[in-house]
Design an enzyme around this catalytic site. Structure first.
Site, short mmCIF file in Angstrom:
data_model
loop_
_atom_site.label_atom_id
_atom_site.label_comp_id
_atom_site.label_asym_id
_atom_site.label_seq_id
_atom_site.Cartn_x
_atom_site.Cartn_y
_atom_site.Cartn_z
N HIS A 1 40.70 -5.32 16.85
CA HIS A 1 39.89 -4.10 17.00
C HIS A 1 40.48 -3.28 18.13
CE1 HIS A 1 36.75 -2.36 19.73
NE2 HIS A 1 36.48 -1.68 18.65
N GLY B 1 23.47 9.67 14.03
CA GLY B 1 23.60 10.27 12.71
C GLY B 1 24.99 10.20 12.15
N HIS C 1 48.05 -10.04 25.53
CA HIS C 1 47.59 -9.73 26.89
C HIS C 1 48.70 -9.11 27.73
CE1 HIS C 1 43.45 -11.23 27.01
NE2 HIS C 1 43.85 -12.14 26.14
#
Length: 294
Positions: free
Chosen positions: A100, A252, A139
């Site tokens: 992600h 929304g 990392h």
């Protein structure tokens, strides 16, 4: 002073550059879906990615959502503008980790004072079967991207990531972390924007070499079953704890795009534990507990 148009142009370009790299890696073209306030570019049932997508959104509103004012209650009720790129990639091969990345910018417009802005973002890795060299590579790439911004920045953002991507109700980490930051406005717009770009620009170098190393590893039903079980943790975190998911739903945003992060196949089991000493057990003992991978 913030230049929102410059940020928007960078984010839109970043989306296209990342998608080009992912499509070349997978071998299949991604589907592009523009929906007025953003563009979702996604792939389902690809040659490598079982599901993956890269979203760009640019949302405006007349009142800041609760998830965005949790740490800034004085901004509740103000007009706002939010833009960002967010991606989640779910490979089919269980030896290849999910990943992600998100970079974003918020601007609040108090009626009688200058705009208040901040940046946020980060990237993290969620393996199903851990490999130390993969964790170190990920990392190290994060550390190198942040090195120009101060000697302590990477360490602080790594700990922030470890703390953020933690399932409190399970008392376990979602993955092996990476870096995470939010509410960033220290040092002025140019510095904060440059730091945010450094994270976005480093993602493919952090992630794709890992996938290249593992993509041809053979696997069977056992590995796919464990992958589906661990994907359940991913779903739990995103729907219960993730501020970005909550913000999107409360502001929304487009539900199909917000929930594009969900994996395609997931399983839950009642009170399941891996066999002690197994490869699945080592994920819990050797990889999920936070540690210094460098």
């Amino acid at each position: 002073m913030i230049n929102a148009a410059t940020v928007r142009d960078y984010l839109s370009g970043l989306q296209n550059r990342i998608v080009a790299a992912l499509a070349a890696f997978d071998g299949r073209p991604f589907r592009r879906d523009s929906w007025g306030r953003g563009t979702s570019i996604l792939l389902e049932d690809g040659d490598f990615f079982e599901r993956g997508g890269v979203n760009f959104s640019h949302v405006t509103g007349t009142s800041m959502p609760a998830s965005a004012t949790a740490h800034r209650p004085e901004l509740a009720g103000h007009r706002f503008e939010a833009m960002g790129v967010s991606l989640v990639l779910h490979p089919r091969n269980p030896y290849c980790p999910t990943s992600h990345m998100n970079v974003r910018c918020f601007v609040a417009y108090p009626p009688e004072s200058p705009p208040i802005w901040w940046f946020g973002g980060g990237m993290d890795l969620t393996p199903y079967y851990g490999f130390a060299e993969d964790c170190t590579h990920f990392h190290r790439t994060c550390r190198d991207a942040l090195a120009p911004f101060g000697p302590d920045v990477h360490a602080r953002y790594k700990k922030w990531c470890d703390d953020y991507f933690y399932l409190k109700h399970r008392q376990e980490a979602r993955g092996i972390g990476g870096v995470f930051f939010d509410d960033l406005n220290e040092g002025g717009f140019d510095r904060c924007f440059a730091l945010t770009r450094a994270i976005g620009d480093a993602f493919t170098a952090a992630y794709l070499p890992i996938c290249e190393r593992r993509r041809d590893m053979p696997y069977g039903e056992r590995e796919r079953d464990f992958q589906a079980y661990r994907r359940g943790r991913y779903v739990e975190f995103n729907l219960v704890w993730d501020r970005g998911t909550l913000f999107g739903l409360q502001s929304g945003g487009r539900t199909e795009s917000i929930l594009m992060s969900m994996p395609p196949v997931v399983k839950w089991r009642y009170d399941w534990r891996p066999a002690p000493g197994s490869a699945e057990d080592r994920l819990y003992t050797d990889f999920l507990p936070p540690r210094d991978w460098l």
